[in-house]
Write a protein that holds these residues in place. Sequence first.
Motif, PDB file in Angstrom:
ATOM      1  N   VAL A  76       0.840  -1.200   0.000  1.00  0.00           N
ATOM      2  CA  VAL A  76       0.000   0.000   0.000  1.00  0.00           C
ATOM      3  C   VAL A  76       0.876   1.251   0.000  1.00  0.00           C
ATOM      4  O   VAL A  76       0.604   2.207  -0.736  1.00  0.00           O
ATOM      5  N   VAL A  77       1.933   1.263   0.799  1.00  0.00           N
ATOM      6  CA  VAL A  77       2.842   2.409   0.837  1.00  0.00           C
ATOM      7  C   VAL A  77       3.523   2.585  -0.521  1.00  0.00           C
ATOM      8  O   VAL A  77       3.595   3.704  -1.055  1.00  0.00           O
ATOM      9  N   ILE A  78       4.001   1.488  -1.095  1.00  0.00           N
ATOM     10  CA  ILE A  78       4.632   1.552  -2.418  1.00  0.00           C
ATOM     11  C   ILE A  78       3.626   2.044  -3.457  1.00  0.00           C
ATOM     12  O   ILE A  78       3.949   2.881  -4.307  1.00  0.00           O
ATOM     13  N   HIS A  79       2.400   1.533  -3.391  1.00  0.00           N
ATOM     14  CA  HIS A  79       1.351   1.947  -4.327  1.00  0.00           C
ATOM     15  C   HIS A  79       1.074   3.441  -4.190  1.00  0.00           C
ATOM     16  O   HIS A  79       0.969   4.164  -5.190  1.00  0.00           O
ATOM     17  N   PHE A  80       0.950   3.926  -2.967  1.00  0.00           N
ATOM     18  CA  PHE A  80       0.687   5.342  -2.723  1.00  0.00           C
ATOM     19  C   PHE A  80       1.780   6.207  -3.348  1.00  0.00           C
ATOM     20  O   PHE A  80       1.494   7.193  -4.036  1.00  0.00           O
TER      21      PHE A  80
END
Length: 143
Positions: A76-80
Amino acid sequence: MNKAKIIFNQTMMISTAVLFGMGIRTAILFLVAGQYMIEWQWYIPLSVVLVGFLCALASLVLYDETDNESHQRLRVVIHFILVLGIVSLFGYLFDWYSDLTGYLIIAIMYVIIYTFVWISTLWMLKVDEKKINDAIDRIRDEE
């Protein structure tokens, strides 16, 4: 929900929200300061749809159900960050902003839209899951 449907729905949600946000920002700047945020060239709507599609494609990073919860949080952090990079790069290329203040407004819009798309996608997945469970229950009842 299959991945193609998720990508299509997210593209439409992102594109609509970006156009809506850019329109609101333009209207506020015009009413308050008498200035335009951007000149609405012919390619602006196309650029918004392209960015919506690329951001939706980036969502495929999130759909690996074999990972544990800590890996999912990292995804999720990478996606954000990945999606923020897409929005920042294409926003610069397509003149959605021209200075730091304009970029900060785009970044705030991004966080709002990101949250909206997350909530909407989770809701759609839950609705689809309920429909599938209801269909399975009806099949069981017939047997």
